[in-house]
Design an enzyme around this catalytic site. Structure first.
Site, PDB file in Angstrom:
ATOM      1  N   HIS A 230       0.902  -1.213   0.053  1.00 11.09           N
ATOM      2  CA  HIS A 230       0.217   0.149  -0.212  1.00 11.09           C
ATOM      3  C   HIS A 230       0.880   1.146  -0.039  1.00 11.09           C
ATOM      4  O   HIS A 230       1.781   1.450   1.071  1.00 11.09           O
ATOM      5  CB  HIS A 230      -0.927  -0.065   1.121  1.00 11.09           C
ATOM      6  CG  HIS A 230      -1.956  -1.206   1.379  1.00 11.09           C
ATOM      7  ND1 HIS A 230      -2.293  -1.705   2.328  1.00 11.09           N
ATOM      8  CD2 HIS A 230      -2.680  -1.777   0.168  1.00 11.09           C
ATOM      9  CE1 HIS A 230      -3.356  -2.434   1.989  1.00 11.09           C
ATOM     10  NE2 HIS A 230      -3.329  -2.718   0.763  1.00 11.09           N
ATOM     11  N   GLU A 233       1.396   3.934   2.634  1.00 12.64           N
ATOM     12  CA  GLU A 233       1.671   3.621   4.272  1.00 12.64           C
ATOM     13  C   GLU A 233       3.366   3.589   4.285  1.00 12.64           C
ATOM     14  O   GLU A 233       3.830   2.799   4.250  1.00 12.64           O
ATOM     15  CB  GLU A 233       1.233   2.160   4.526  1.00 12.64           C
ATOM     16  CG  GLU A 233      -0.423   2.193   4.353  1.00 12.64           C
ATOM     17  CD  GLU A 233      -1.017   0.882   4.387  1.00 12.64           C
ATOM     18  OE1 GLU A 233      -0.213  -0.193   4.970  1.00 12.64           O
ATOM     19  OE2 GLU A 233      -2.044   0.643   4.591  1.00 12.64           O
ATOM     20  N   HIS A 328       2.819  -3.050   7.058  1.00 18.16           N
ATOM     21  CA  HIS A 328       2.015  -1.931   6.843  1.00 18.16           C
ATOM     22  C   HIS A 328       1.912  -0.922   7.671  1.00 18.16           C
ATOM     23  O   HIS A 328       2.663  -0.744   8.915  1.00 18.16           O
ATOM     24  CB  HIS A 328       0.344  -2.635   6.838  1.00 18.16           C
ATOM     25  CG  HIS A 328       0.187  -3.420   5.585  1.00 18.16           C
ATOM     26  ND1 HIS A 328      -0.562  -3.259   4.544  1.00 18.16           N
ATOM     27  CD2 HIS A 328       0.781  -4.682   5.470  1.00 18.16           C
ATOM     28  CE1 HIS A 328      -0.633  -4.331   3.859  1.00 18.16           C
ATOM     29  NE2 HIS A 328       0.456  -5.201   4.077  1.00 18.16           N
ATOM     30  N   GLU A 401       1.510  -4.347  11.517  1.00 13.23           N
ATOM     31  CA  GLU A 401       1.132  -2.755  11.343  1.00 13.23           C
ATOM     32  C   GLU A 401       1.855  -1.893  12.405  1.00 13.23           C
ATOM     33  O   GLU A 401       2.254  -2.486  13.706  1.00 13.23           O
ATOM     34  CB  GLU A 401      -0.409  -2.638  11.742  1.00 13.23           C
ATOM     35  CG  GLU A 401      -1.404  -3.758  11.042  1.00 13.23           C
ATOM     36  CD  GLU A 401      -1.827  -3.108   9.595  1.00 13.23           C
ATOM     37  OE1 GLU A 401      -1.255  -1.825   9.474  1.00 13.23           O
ATOM     38  OE2 GLU A 401      -2.547  -3.539   8.817  1.00 13.23           O
TER      39      GLU A 401
END
Length: 503
Positions: A230, A233, A328, A401
């Protein structure tokens, strides 16, 4: 230089439709209504036509206020989060309010104290704006969309100011970083081009290990790490760089890890999206992290290349693919944390929890209480879910994350905003945790006699604290505990007081 102006009376016309945003503004001059002639100081010029830039439109609401529209991801109008633009031709002490008016998400860390980033020509170090100057609210003037407004005072006329959602990390910066590593001629660092993106940008694959592990017929324990699927990010790249920096260092722990493991790292899976300034999608509008099941070699070439390599390693009897970690950033939660998979085998499920519990011990910003294990149908096409179903019981697949904003230190309620260095520190601690997982501490002691086993804090190199730039701003109105020696979980509450910033 392209010129244009948008005045307040036009803000409610058909051009207010986001569909009218087709690209980034390019040296866009905002002139007062009815003004003719050359732009004067204070007639702001907006630009986002640069790498990773994003600003689709500017409407002047008044002399002091501007509505800013994020350009949607290419070929996909659903995603509007990342912004990155410059402002020039300012007047000293000029006070403005910028409203980002078309976010595609309603939930946001702006509710919890997050603030945009800023830097300027004479002060090139990124800084967060003071949270007291940022306001996040539902706005009736914009179809009840959520709007993030921030106040700012330009203090140096010759400076160009740049604002961004988070610390940018561009494709070009990434290439320069890899070039610098290659020039060091380390015999345990290997860089290859695994493929190309649709726009012919490199899909780099790094291998970090002792050369002995790559000899023909050698058995390999592989840790596979990916990032930036992504593109918006950006913390993912800083964490990934922290992992790489530690693994190529001469630290005794890194040397032992290179002897025991083979690290395969694809740090930027979506180079086109990164270059274009997209938040979530590739050039062709695809969320690549939903296409692991059947990636196309021409629509999703980077994903296809990585998947082919992983499947090839999986089918090699000499290779044990032990870990897959996809990095991420998260737009609504604090701390670093992980997502894992759910297995029918209870023992395998419990073993999967070991690594995040160990990481919680090593990293003060990692939260085991926020770590969760699921098989949500909407995540079926992610790397974690697909590879978790493909690989055998000795392999563990995670999504790592990290918050776009901050972390909560155990035992406190204060939010500590992430810096570039703090993101990289988390990466170093991820790498260091493999030592604990494989119980290699006695090996480190042999390598580094008479050095005692290093704790986490001793790994980090202290850096001189830099002073923040003196920008002037007006005030905008408007379970680790059940693991031996665990630190305990991070708290999730937030202190809304203004952090100590000298702005």
């Amino acid at each position: 230089m392209a010129e244009g102006s948008q005045s307040a009376p036009e803000a409610g016309n058909d051009m207010g439709n986001d569909d009218a945003i087709g690209g980034n503004v390019s040296k866009y001059i905002v002139l007062p209504t009815g003004y003719c002639g050359q732009p004067k100081k204070g007639h702001l010029i907006f630009d986002a036509c640069f790498e990773s830039g994003n600003l689709g439109r500017v409407d002047q609401v008044s002399e002091f206020e501007y509505d800013l529209f994020i350009r949607p991801d290419t070929c996909n109008p659903r995603f509007r989060v990342w912004f990155n633009f410059t402002v020039e031709n300012v007047k000293e002490s000029q006070r403005v309010i910028f409203n980002i008016v078309n976010f595609s998400k309603t939930k946001s860390l702006y509710r919890d104290g997050m603030a945009p980033m800023v830097k300027s020509t004479s002060r090139p170090k990124w800084q967060r704006l003071p949270p007291k100057n940022v306001y996040y609210y539902r706005c009736p003037d914009h179809r009840k969309n959520y709007v993030m407004s921030f106040a700012f005072c330009f203090d140096r006329e010759e400076d160009i100011y740049q604002f961004a959602y988070c610390y940018p990390y561009t494709y070009t910066r990434f290439q320069h970083y890899l070039d610098s590593l290659q020039k060091r001629n380390m015999d345990y660092f290997f860089r290859e081009q695994l493929g190309q993106s649709v726009q012919q940008r490199k899909l780099d694959l790094l291998t970090i290990t002792s050369p002995d592990n790559l000899r023909e017929g050698a058995e390999q324990k592989v840790v596979f790490i990916t990032g930036r699927v992504h593109p918006g990010e950006t913390p993912s790249s800083f964490v990934c760089q922290g992992i790489i920096d530690f693994l190529v260092s001469q630290h005794p722990i890194a040397r032992v890890l290179r002897e025991y493991l083979v690290f395969k790292i694809a740090p930027m899976l979506n180079p086109d999206g990164v270059y274009l300034g997209n938040y979530r999608c590739s050039l062709m509008g695809f969320d690549l992290n939903r296409h692991w099941l059947d990636p196309s070699p021409w629509v999703h070439p980077t994903l296809h290349g990585v998947k082919q390599l992983i499947v090839q390693m999986y089918n090699d009897p000499k290779t044990s693919l032990e870990f897959y970690i996809d990095i991420h950033a998260h737009s609504t939660m604090m701390n670093g944390f992980m997502y894992g998979n759910i297995f029918e085998d209870e023992e395998r499920f419990q073993r999967q929890a070991i690594f995040p519990k160990l990481l919680c011990q090593n990293a003060e910003d990692f939260s085991y209480s926020s770590t969760s294990f699921n098989r949500d149908a909407v995540k079926a096409g992610t790397g974690r879910r697909f590879l978790g179903g493909l690989l055998d019981h000795t392999s563990y697949c995670y999504t790592l994350e990290v918050s776009f904003y901050s972390y909560i230190i155990s035992g406190t309620t204060a939010a500590v905003p992430y810096t570039e260095e703090a993101y990289m520190k988390l990466g170093r601690n991820v790498a260091r945790t493999f030592l604990d997982y494989y119980r290699l501490n006695p090996v480190v002691e042999k390598v580094a006699i008479p050095m005692p086993r290093l704790r986490n804090k001793e790994i980090e190199v202290p850096r001189r604290k830099e002073k923040s730039p003196p920008y002037k701003h007006p005030l905008l109105r408007g379970p680790a505990s059940n693991y031996p020696n665990g630190k305990g979980d991070k708290k999730s509450s937030v202190n809304h007081k203004d952090p100590s910033t000298p702005f």
